[in-house]
Design an enzyme around this catalytic site. Structure first.
Site, PDB file in Angstrom:
ATOM      1  N   HIS A  37       1.754  -2.463   9.425  1.00 27.40           N
ATOM      2  CA  HIS A  37       0.872  -1.360  10.004  1.00 27.40           C
ATOM      3  C   HIS A  37      -0.568  -2.010  10.423  1.00 27.40           C
ATOM      4  O   HIS A  37      -1.583  -1.360  10.033  1.00 27.40           O
ATOM      5  CB  HIS A  37       0.474  -0.352   8.768  1.00 27.40           C
ATOM      6  CG  HIS A  37       1.607   0.207   8.539  1.00 27.40           C
ATOM      7  ND1 HIS A  37       2.133   1.428   8.946  1.00 27.40           N
ATOM      8  CD2 HIS A  37       2.762   0.004   7.461  1.00 27.40           C
ATOM      9  CE1 HIS A  37       3.120   2.051   8.343  1.00 27.40           C
ATOM     10  NE2 HIS A  37       3.594   1.141   7.758  1.00 27.40           N
ATOM     11  N   ASN A  52       4.989   8.441   6.839  1.00 22.77           N
ATOM     12  CA  ASN A  52       5.484   8.034   8.222  1.00 22.77           C
ATOM     13  C   ASN A  52       5.848   9.218   9.064  1.00 22.77           C
ATOM     14  O   ASN A  52       5.809  10.281   8.502  1.00 22.77           O
ATOM     15  CB  ASN A  52       6.427   6.999   8.186  1.00 22.77           C
ATOM     16  CG  ASN A  52       7.909   7.540   7.623  1.00 22.77           C
ATOM     17  OD1 ASN A  52       8.059   8.621   7.857  1.00 22.77           O
ATOM     18  ND2 ASN A  52       8.665   6.438   7.366  1.00 22.77           N
ATOM     19  N   TYR A  94      -0.240  -1.720  -2.345  1.00 23.20           N
ATOM     20  CA  TYR A  94      -1.251  -1.327  -1.650  1.00 23.20           C
ATOM     21  C   TYR A  94      -2.462  -1.991  -2.168  1.00 23.20           C
ATOM     22  O   TYR A  94      -3.362  -2.656  -1.471  1.00 23.20           O
ATOM     23  CB  TYR A  94      -1.355   0.167  -1.447  1.00 23.20           C
ATOM     24  CG  TYR A  94      -0.167   0.545  -0.839  1.00 23.20           C
ATOM     25  CD1 TYR A  94      -0.278   0.738   0.731  1.00 23.20           C
ATOM     26  CD2 TYR A  94       0.946   0.940  -1.200  1.00 23.20           C
ATOM     27  CE1 TYR A  94       0.729   1.289   1.434  1.00 23.20           C
ATOM     28  CE2 TYR A  94       2.186   1.333  -0.375  1.00 23.20           C
ATOM     29  CZ  TYR A  94       1.677   1.540   1.079  1.00 23.20           C
ATOM     30  OH  TYR A  94       3.022   1.858   1.740  1.00 23.20           O
TER      31      TYR A  94
HETATM   32  C1  HEM Z   1       0.742  -0.189   4.844  1.00 22.06           C
HETATM   33  C2  HEM Z   1       3.646  -2.044   1.359  1.00 22.06           C
HETATM   34  C3  HEM Z   1       6.796   1.610   2.073  1.00 22.06           C
HETATM   35  C4  HEM Z   1       3.732   3.752   4.865  1.00 22.06           C
HETATM   36  C5  HEM Z   1       1.291  -0.878   3.798  1.00 22.06           C
HETATM   37  C6  HEM Z   1       0.714  -2.337   3.406  1.00 22.06           C
HETATM   38  C7  HEM Z   1       1.570  -2.795   2.457  1.00 22.06           C
HETATM   39  C8  HEM Z   1       2.584  -1.879   2.190  1.00 22.06           C
HETATM   40  C9  HEM Z   1       1.372  -3.918   1.778  1.00 22.06           C
HETATM   41  C10 HEM Z   1      -0.727  -2.843   3.978  1.00 22.06           C
HETATM   42  C11 HEM Z   1      -1.693  -1.874   3.351  1.00 22.06           C
HETATM   43  C12 HEM Z   1      -3.131  -2.698   3.676  1.00 22.06           C
HETATM   44  O1  HEM Z   1      -3.069  -3.770   4.162  1.00 22.06           O
HETATM   45  O2  HEM Z   1      -4.148  -1.858   3.497  1.00 22.06           O
HETATM   46  C13 HEM Z   1       4.735  -1.131   1.330  1.00 22.06           C
HETATM   47  C14 HEM Z   1       5.564  -1.238   0.298  1.00 22.06           C
HETATM   48  C15 HEM Z   1       6.729  -0.518   0.392  1.00 22.06           C
HETATM   49  C16 HEM Z   1       6.304   0.199   1.644  1.00 22.06           C
HETATM   50  C17 HEM Z   1       5.781  -2.645  -0.848  1.00 22.06           C
HETATM   51  C18 HEM Z   1       7.961  -0.352  -0.153  1.00 22.06           C
HETATM   52  C19 HEM Z   1       8.066  -0.630  -1.424  1.00 22.06           C
HETATM   53  C20 HEM Z   1       6.371   2.265   2.699  1.00 22.06           C
HETATM   54  C21 HEM Z   1       6.978   3.844   3.022  1.00 22.06           C
HETATM   55  C22 HEM Z   1       5.999   4.190   4.224  1.00 22.06           C
HETATM   56  C23 HEM Z   1       4.829   3.442   4.078  1.00 22.06           C
HETATM   57  C24 HEM Z   1       8.212   4.293   2.619  1.00 22.06           C
HETATM   58  C25 HEM Z   1       6.098   5.573   4.571  1.00 22.06           C
HETATM   59  C26 HEM Z   1       6.082   6.744   3.826  1.00 22.06           C
HETATM   60  C27 HEM Z   1       2.730   2.907   5.045  1.00 22.06           C
HETATM   61  C28 HEM Z   1       1.573   3.301   5.834  1.00 22.06           C
HETATM   62  C29 HEM Z   1       0.607   2.097   5.623  1.00 22.06           C
HETATM   63  C30 HEM Z   1       1.231   1.189   4.992  1.00 22.06           C
HETATM   64  C31 HEM Z   1       1.272   4.609   6.658  1.00 22.06           C
HETATM   65  C32 HEM Z   1      -0.499   2.087   6.608  1.00 22.06           C
HETATM   66  C33 HEM Z   1      -1.589   2.514   5.934  1.00 22.06           C
HETATM   67  C34 HEM Z   1      -3.012   2.359   6.824  1.00 22.06           C
HETATM   68  O3  HEM Z   1      -3.008   2.852   8.024  1.00 22.06           O
HETATM   69  O4  HEM Z   1      -3.835   1.636   6.408  1.00 22.06           O
HETATM   70  N1  HEM Z   1       2.370  -0.788   3.205  1.00 22.06           N
HETATM   71  N2  HEM Z   1       5.032  -0.356   1.783  1.00 22.06           N
HETATM   72  N3  HEM Z   1       5.249   2.373   3.571  1.00 22.06           N
HETATM   73  N4  HEM Z   1       2.533   1.699   4.571  1.00 22.06           N
HETATM   74 FE1  HEM Z   1       3.715   0.593   3.263  1.00 22.06          FE
END
Ligand code: HEM
Length: 528
Positions: free
Chosen positions: A66, A144, A354
């Protein structure tokens, strides 16, 4: 504050005078200090060194996923109800209680796989992350636009992302690698049918839905809990792009979606989304042939009717991209009283990931930044120090010498509204590593395909065929087997495109890692 920039400006010019961060006025911003006009330069040149070394550090690591995104601000207004009932019957979360109650929000829309400057017309899930600045502290709903996800256990997240990200040697996103992984991951079929249909390229951020995807809980005043799922519905409608539309857009502009959102807010055409909540009782639901905690499934609307709980309006643009977009930090662990986790195995992994990445990416004091700190609560902690610490979280009148608890000499004290003793579930079970029993990987994928309009089905089949053709023959065959398990028409159309027949794949049988449900076993037997 009496820094140099605030001194009276030069006569006839009302602009502030340039300073360095020490407050020293800058008299010459064109020439560094040198011995004579042709050099050499001197090392004690503080003004130049501060300027250049700050510049050297302007970027922070981009998000591991992202990385490209765009933030806007606005307000959430509650209905006070869930259906015809007062919402307090189900949750005590204060932001939802009264009709008309308003809460400030920050929203970040994003793509997932590309880097920080990548195209916003990419085929990719879109992130839909909302931070509610409530009177009980912050609540983040990090979702999402596609309602489901590729995997259901957090331990597989680094693998699915490595498969989707560029090849570690060629640094190209390779369909052969993507479908190699997906062919061995049957739970991703539902997500793939969404992602490779036009829904996989939303027209822009204003015209897409949002989903919490994971299952959460609500708790009321007496400690009763229910399972819930969240959906955002755009007042603007839902619009998607075909591959060809997207190619045209990104030939001229890789940031069309941010531009569209920014410009809509600038001209006061404020986008809105309604927040709907689906609910079911807090138990395992053995009557369903899928698991309510499985994020590869949606909850059918006819059985679990979504109810409106509020509307979000975005009416303010960012004032600085770095401070408010690069440094904003969302997380699934950020919940307020009345909202809780479920045992969804993705959710627990996400919740660790996160804040872990944010302590590395932004720094250990990322929660002190204005965009991340609560707006309506005085933070009062005993956390001190760490890189870039900014002030202390002292409570009003607190003895500044006491940064520990308990104390009877003026430190912070614990709150007293605790309900965990009445609502905490009793847990028993064997420590294990095991798949959930009700995987049901194909049914909703097939239903999703059947619900697509003709042009969407055509686009999906073309996309699958073109991309899967680049994978090894074994991968192609296995993908086809999965498609036949989901829907005959999908299987035969992709098979035709790949030049592989049902006869070639029907005896493949399930993967070693797979347990089929009874329905799936009979479907497999009936193939052909
Ligand atoms: C961003 C991990 C599943 C939606 C991120 C980031 C990580 C991460 C490390 C970066 C956060 C940052 O640097 O601030 C994970 C892991 C998942 C997972 C380990 C599964 C085990 C999901 C799922 C969704 C999702 C299922 C949707 C429902 C998002 C969104 C962001 C994000 C929207 C961006 C947040 C922003 O705009 O700063 N995720 N994620 N993720 N993830 Fe996940």
């Amino acid at each position: 504050m009496t820094d140099a920039a605030n001194r009276p400006p030069a006569e006839g010019d009302d602009r502030f005078i340039l300073t360095n961060r020490q407050g020293h006025q800058v008299y010459d911003n064109q020439n560094q200090r040198t011995v004579g006009p042709r050099g050499p330069a001197t090392l004690e040149n503080y003004q130049f060194l501060e300027k250049i070394s700050h510049f050297d550090r302007e970027r922070i690591p981009e998000r591991v996923v992202h990385a490209r995104g765009f933030v806007s601000f606005g307000t959430f207004e509650a209905t006070g109800k869930w259906g015809d009932e007062p919402i307090s019957q189900y949750t005590r979360a204060k932001l939802f209680q009264e009709a008309g109650k308003k809460t400030d929000v920050a929203v970040r829309f994003s793509t997932v796989i590309g880097g920080h400057d990548s195209s916003e017309a990419a085929r990719d899930p879109r992130g839909f992350a909302v931070k509610f600045y409530t009177e009980d502290g912050n609540w983040d709903l990090v979702g999402n636009n596609l309602a489901v996800f590729f995997i259901r256990d957090a331990i597989k997240f680094p693998d699915v992302i490595h498969a989707l990200k560029p090849d570690p040697i060629t640094f190209r996103q390779e369909p052969a690698r993507i479908f190699d992984f997906m062919s061995q991951t049957p739970e991703c079929m539902h997500m793939l049918v969404n992602l490779f249909s036009p829904r996989g390229i939303p027209a822009d951020y204003r015209h897409m839905q949002g989903f919490g995807v994971n299952t959460y809980k609500w708790c009321n005043k007496t400690g009763d809990t229910v399972l819930v799922k969240y959906t955002w519905q755009p007042h603007q409608g839902v619009k998607s792009l075909t591959e060809a539309d997207a190619a045209n857009i990104q030939a001229n502009d890789t940031g069309h979606a941010s531009k569209d959102l920014f410009e809509a807010i600038e001209r006061s055409d404020f986008p809105k989304w309604d927040l709907y909540v689906q609910m079911m009782s807090d138990d395992e639901h053995p009557e369903l042939d899928w698991d309510p905690l499985d994020d590869t499934k949606t909850w059918p609307e006819q059985d679990f009717e979504p109810q409106l709980v509020g509307t979000m309006t975005l009416n303010e643009n960012v004032s600085d991209h770095h401070n408010e977009n690069e440094q904003i930090a969302f997380g699934t662990g950020v919940l307020v009283d009345g909202l809780d986790f479920s045992d969804d195995k993705m959710l627990v992994g996400r919740t660790f990931s996160y804040s872990d990445t944010q302590r590395y990416r932004v720094g250990p004091n990322y929660l002190q930044l204005p965009v991340n700190s609560p707006r309506r609560v005085q933070v009062a902690t005993n956390q001190t120090g760490g890189q870039m610490s900014y002030g202390r979280d002292l409570g009003v009148g607190q003895n500044p010498h006491v940064n520990y608890e308990p104390s009877i000499t003026g430190g912070l004290r614990e709150g007293h509204y605790q309900t965990e003793d009445i609502e905490g579930p009793e847990l028993t079970g064997r420590l294990t590593r095991a798949r959930i029993p009700r995987t049901n990987d194909y049914e909703q994928a097939g239903q999703r395909y059947q619900l697509l309009e003709d042009w969407e089905q055509d686009d999906l089949v073309t996309n699958f065929t073109t991309l899967i053709a680049q994978a090894d023959r074994k991968v192609q065959e296995r993908m086809l087997w999965h498609f036949y398990m989901a829907d005959d028409d999908l299987g035969s159309r992709v098979g035709e495109g790949l030049g592989i027949s049902l006869e070639d794949v029907k005896d493949l049988g399930p993967l070693q890692s797979q347990t089929l449900t009874d329905v799936e076993v009979s479907r497999m037997k009936n193939l052909g």
